[in-house]
Every structure is written in structure tokens, then in C-alpha cells.
Design an enzyme around this catalytic site. Structure first.
Site, PDB file in Angstrom:
ATOM      1  N   GLN A  36       0.830  -1.211   0.000  1.00 48.40           N
ATOM      2  CA  GLN A  36       0.000   0.000   0.000  1.00 48.40           C
ATOM      3  C   GLN A  36       0.864   1.261   0.000  1.00 48.40           C
ATOM      4  OE1 GLN A  36      -3.138   0.613  -0.516  1.00 48.40           O
ATOM      5  NE2 GLN A  36      -3.565  -1.544  -0.866  1.00 48.40           N
ATOM      6  N   SER A  37       1.997   1.220  -0.684  1.00 48.90           N
ATOM      7  CA  SER A  37       2.909   2.361  -0.712  1.00 48.90           C
ATOM      8  C   SER A  37       2.303   3.568  -1.435  1.00 48.90           C
ATOM      9  CB  SER A  37       4.204   1.941  -1.414  1.00 48.90           C
ATOM     10  OG  SER A  37       4.963   3.081  -1.753  1.00 48.90           O
ATOM     11  N   ASN A  38       2.244   4.682  -0.729  1.00 45.71           N
ATOM     12  CA  ASN A  38       1.811   5.935  -1.364  1.00 45.71           C
ATOM     13  C   ASN A  38       2.871   6.429  -2.330  1.00 45.71           C
ATOM     14  OD1 ASN A  38      -0.588   6.281   0.323  1.00 45.71           O
ATOM     15  ND2 ASN A  38       0.893   6.554   1.973  1.00 45.71           N
TER      16      ASN A  38
END
Ligand SMILES: *Cc1c(COP(=O)(O)O)cnc(C)c1O
Length: 329
Positions: free
Chosen positions: A76-78
Site C-alpha cells: 500500500q505504498s503511497n
């Protein structure tokens, strides 16, 4: 104010991002007076702090003739989402090396969904060392005739950190225009680039307040060392010679213990409070934890009622959807 000669950047975002009062939250706690800097509104593909860094990173990639970018992060890396979008906007290919196993993420939602919509190629580490997987991805793309540019975790090298030196100047200019005396800036810190840039920017602008970081996933000693080194290296990159930068590096690691991306009551309460009192969404991993920490510190009486605190919102809302089951009551 010492203004260094900033290197080239490509224009990807909308600045200055607004500074707004958190009126109802301030009332609820009866002070300190709370404000928010809306870097969740930088404007590129859902916004966030990585978009600022990417303006400088992508400029370097283009200047050096690269046509493909590779970066890394969690599922879930921004940072990965914003990199995928920036690459798309600039017509570059994008490969993301995600830590973990594809099988553990059957539901492709939140940032992971957006990565794919933006056309990024996804690779999972599947338990292999990160550097090994990156090497393989580089080779794979070189064979195809691509020229890959590697962006480190969180975009936190001297090039990416430069963006937050400029962002601090932007904020100080806003403080002056709005006649706002901010005593403490509170920010979530993990790979350290945002904090390091703010620290160097604070030094160069002569900002008198504090930059107070809440560590997301590292011990205070570890993060402080990294931020100090990065701020110093970024100063060299920009051709300035600051003294005593370390004095400005402050880290609180009281909230990092549950570990990276683990949602607890601290984040949940902060997310609900900001949504219900201010109509602002925080994210479950970074700003939820940092705001949760700030709220806890306010309750402990760490600040006086008259102090003015600016919470620097660094974005990340798309990850909320990946936590739907945990966030729902
Ligand atoms: C990456 C990130 C941070 C941390 O910034 P660093 O520069 O890596 O310390 C904070 N908030 C959000 C939403 C992020 O995506």
C-alpha cells in the site's frame, strides 16, 4: 532567509498547499491552537508528500536520459502510487518492486489498484532480498532497451529531500503572509526525507519553531541519525553549509512500537476525529499514527494552551480502502 539555488524540477503539483485552522479540534482540546498544512492536496493522483519529491527526482531522471523508473515500497505504498502516476504523466515506464507476496494481496484495492490503473509493472519480492529483485528488474528492462532510473525507498535521497527544503520555504512564506506564529510543526517520519528537508529548510529560513517528528516505524536514535545525515548531505547537494543541524532533529518514537502499517486504536481514533470534526481524512499508516500521537501528547499536557501547532498532512488516503474491514465498526 538563505535561498539556495534549487536544481531543476518538473512541474507535477499544485503549490502552495493551503494552511488551514483546525477550529473544532482546537475547541475540543481547549488548545493548543491547531493548524494543518494540506500536502494531501498536492494534486498529483491523490496527492501526498512524495509528489513534491518526485518533481526533483523525475527532473533528474529526464535530464540523465532515463525512460523508465523503478522504485520500491510496501503493497500500500503511497510513494509507489505517486511514482506510477508521475511516470505516466511524463511518458516514462514504471516498475514497482513491492515487499511481500502477491498471494497475500488477493484484493487489489487502495494504492495497489491505483498502481495498476496507472500502468505500472508490479514485481513482488516473494521473500527474496530486495536488492536482488531490483537487480533482476533492472536487467529485465535493460534487455528490452529501456534505461531505468532507480528511486530509493520513499524518494528519500538528497534529490527528493530537496523538495522539502523548498516546501519549508513555502510554509514560512505563508506564515509571514498570514501573520501566523507556529511554535511546533508536527510531521510523520519514516524514510526521513520529509523531516530532513524541513529541518534544513527551517535552518535556512531562520524559522524559530520546532520540527517535531513522530516516528512511524523506527527507533528515535536510528531515525535521528538518518535524518541528520540526509539533511547534511542535502545541504552539500544544494551548496549550503549549515551548522548544528542535529539540534533541530527531534523524534518521538512512542507510537512506533506496533510496527509499520499496523492499525491500532491510536490511528483509528485520530482518523475518526479528523473526519468527524474537520472533514479531513488521514491515512491509516502515517498521518493517522502521527496525529494520534499528537492527540495523545496534547492529552498528556505536552503543550501549553497558547501554543500554535501545525500538523503537516503528508497524504496517503487511498490506503484507507485497504483497511476497510478494520476501520468499519
Ligand atoms: C512516505 C510517507 C510519509 C513519510 O515520509 P518520509 O519522507 O518517508 O519520512 C508520511 N506520510 C505519508 C502519507 C507517506 O506516504
Amino acid at each position: 532567509m538563505t535561498i539556495p539555488n534549487f536544481p531543476e524540477r518538473v512541474s507535477l503539483i499544485h503549490t502552495p498547499t493551503p494552511i488551514e485552522p483546525l477550529t473544532r479540534l482546537t475547541k475540543m482540546f481547549k488548545g493548543p491552537e491547531l493548524f494543518i498544512k494540506r500536502d494531501d492536496l498536492t494534486g498529483l493522483a491523490g496527492g501526498g508528500n512524495k509528489s513534491r519529491k518526485l518533481e526533483y527526482l523525475m527532473a533528474e531522471a529526464l535530464a540523465k536520459g532515463h525512460n523508465h523508473v523503478i522504485t520500491i515500497g510496501g503493497a500500500q505504498s503511497n510513494h509507489c502510487r505517486q511514482t506510477a502516476a508521475a511516470a505516466a504523466r511524463l511518458g516514462l515506464g514504471c516498475s514497482l518492486v513491492l515487499k511481500g507476496s502477491e498471494a497475500d494481496h488477493p484484493q487489489q484495492n487502495g494504492n495497489l489498484l491505483l498502481d495498476q490503473l496507472a500502468g505500472a509493472h508490479l514485481y513482488w519480492t516473494e521473500g527474496r532480498p530486495l536488492s536482488e529483485v531490483i537487480d533482476d528488474v533492472v536487467k529485465e528492462h535493460e534487455v528490452l532497451g529501456h534505461r531505468p532510473y532507480i528511486i530509493p525507498l520513499g524518494g528519500s535521497n538528497v534529490v527528493g529531500t530537496t523538495a522539502y527544503v523548498a516546501a519549508m520555504q513555502e510554509a514560512v512564506t505563508q506564515f509571514e503572509a498570514q501573520q501566523l506564529n507556529i511554535d511546533v510543526i508536527v510531521v510523520a517520519s519514516s524514510s526521513g526525507g520529509t523531516q530532513a528537508g524541513l529541518v534544513l529548510g527551517a535552518h535556512l529560513t531562520g524559522y524559530r519553531g520546532k520540527i517535531f517528528a513522530i516516528s512511524i516505524d523506527r527507533t528515535a536514535d536510528d531515525l535521528k541519525m538518518q535524518v541528520g545525515a540526509l539533511a547534511t548531505a542535502t545541504a552539500a547537494h544544494l551548496g549550503v553549509q549549515p551548522s548544528n543541524l542535529m539540534e533541530r532533529v527531534e523524534v518521538n518514537d512512542d507510537y512506533s512500537e506496533p510496527g509499520y502499517a499496523v492499525l491500532t486504536d491510536v490511528e483509528q481514533e485520530a482518523i475518526e476525529l479528523l473526519a468527524q470534526k474537520e472533514g479531513i481524512f488521514l491515512d491509516p499508516v502515517y498521518t493517522g499514527r502521527a496525529m494520534g500521537g499528537l492527540i495523545d501528547l496534547i492529552r498528556w499536557g505536552a503543550f501549553t494552551r497558547a501554543q500554535r501547532i501545525l500538523f503537516w498532512h503528508t497524504g496517503g488516503q487511498p490506503a484507507l480502502f485497504a483497511y476497510a474491514n478494520q476501520l468499519q465498526k
